[in-house]
Design an enzyme around this catalytic site. Structure first.
Site, short mmCIF file in Angstrom:
data_model
loop_
_atom_site.label_atom_id
_atom_site.label_comp_id
_atom_site.label_asym_id
_atom_site.label_seq_id
_atom_site.Cartn_x
_atom_site.Cartn_y
_atom_site.Cartn_z
N LYS A 134 20.39 17.77 -0.22
CA LYS A 134 20.98 18.73 -1.16
C LYS A 134 21.96 19.68 -0.46
CE LYS A 134 16.70 18.63 -3.85
NZ LYS A 134 15.59 19.42 -4.42
N PRO A 150 19.74 22.95 -8.60
CA PRO A 150 20.55 21.76 -8.39
C PRO A 150 19.85 20.77 -7.47
CG PRO A 150 21.86 23.76 -8.16
CD PRO A 150 20.42 24.18 -8.24
N GLU A 151 19.79 19.51 -7.92
CA GLU A 151 19.17 18.46 -7.12
C GLU A 151 20.26 17.54 -6.60
OE1 GLU A 151 15.75 16.73 -9.03
OE2 GLU A 151 15.04 18.65 -9.77
N ARG A 195 20.92 34.24 -8.03
CA ARG A 195 19.60 34.54 -7.46
C ARG A 195 19.61 34.64 -5.93
NH1 ARG A 195 15.25 30.83 -10.58
NH2 ARG A 195 13.85 32.24 -9.47
N LYS A 229 -1.88 7.76 2.65
CA LYS A 229 -1.68 9.14 2.17
C LYS A 229 -2.53 9.39 0.93
CE LYS A 229 2.89 10.13 4.06
NZ LYS A 229 2.34 10.98 5.11
N ARG A 287 4.71 23.05 -9.36
CA ARG A 287 5.86 22.62 -10.16
C ARG A 287 5.39 22.00 -11.46
NH1 ARG A 287 10.31 22.17 -6.85
NH2 ARG A 287 11.45 22.42 -8.81
N HIS A 314 28.21 38.13 -8.82
CA HIS A 314 27.55 37.01 -8.14
C HIS A 314 28.52 36.05 -7.46
CE1 HIS A 314 24.09 38.59 -10.14
NE2 HIS A 314 24.44 38.16 -11.33
#
Length: 271
Positions: free
Chosen positions: A57, A2-3, A109, A151, A260, A90
């Protein structure tokens, strides 16, 4: 995972059931989450919930005694159910309310978190060094340009850095960079001001659109009433490596960047 949009959709879904309701119990079936659920978290019992907020988040459940900090981790979800509903596998935590409802935390998880903070939450180690919220005026082109100056890291990695801007995870970083025409491996400090301005605009539009669509459901995420989010139907690059670009028809490339999955169009997204 979830973002920001998924957490915001969850906040919007649970808030009407929580605000001004009194907590009658906190049932912890399995305290072994990312961090053990502290015994002090039970201080919320007897408290009236004043507000439900989101920071990055993290979901923040405010009472006069302190704030519960919830993180959904990789696979967590929150649902409002009758408090008498039998727990399933869960279902680790129930926040039981005087209304007869319960806020149930499910996390297959167990990378999520359920914590308690008595201090102003800005002082909590998880929250104290976070960057601005992307949907606020504090996240703007001049700010991002200054933050990226000199950067050498890839722009995608910087966009996912919570010290620079919060809540832009892998899904939405891929999508925003595609929409802005910026290669994810472009050196952050060399992206010009014009493209940074476009990127900021696209981040805001894409996140707002995802919230409106109820978030993105790829595997685990459902919102507070158990329904999936529909933004996955609008994804242009994420999860589409090897398929054709929706803009030019060229085959999309897929690489690993910061461990990622990163998908992009080598024609539409220039370094």
């Amino acid at each position: 995972m979830p973002e920001l949009p998924e957490v915001e959709v969850t906040r919007q879904g649970v808030s009407p059931y929580l605000i001004d309701n009194t907590v009658t119990d906190l049932i912890v079936r399995n305290p072994s989450l990312r961090w053990p659920v502290p015994e002090i978290a039970k201080q919320i019992i007897g408290q009236t919930i004043r507000n439900v907020r989101r920071r990055a988040k993290y979901l923040l459940i405010d009472t006069d005694a302190g704030t519960t900090i919830v993180h959904l981790g990789m696979s967590g979800s929150l649902r409002i159910l009758p408090a008498t509903t039998p727990a399933e596998k869960h279902d680790h935590i129930d926040l039981v309310l005087a209304s007869g409802k319960a806020l149930r935390f499910n996390d297959p998880r167990r990378f999520g978190a359920w914590l308690w903070c008595e201090l102003p939450e800005q002082a909590h180690p998880l929250l104290s060094k976070l960057g601005p919220e992307p949907l606020t005026d504090a996240f703007n082109a001049p700010y991002l340009l200054e933050s990226l100056a000199n950067k050498k890291k890839a722009i995608k990695l910087c966009l996912m850095d919570n010290h620079i801007v919060v809540g832009v995870g892998n899904i939405y970083a891929n999508e925003a960079l595609f929409a802005a025409g910026i290669h994810p491996q472009a050196e952050a400090g060399k992206v010009d001001a014009e493209r940074i301005e476009i990127l900021v605009s696209e981040v805001k539009q894409i996140l707002a659109g995802a919230i409106k669509q109820g978030g993105t459901t790829l595997k685990d995420f459902t919102n507070a009433d158990g329904k999936p989010g529909y933004f996955a139907q609008k994804l242009h690059v994420y999860g589409r490596g090897g398929k054709t670009c929706t803009q030019c028809g060229h085959m999309l490339s897929e690489i690993k960047l910061g461990q990622r999955a990163t998908v992009f169009c080598s024609l539409c997204q220039q370094r």
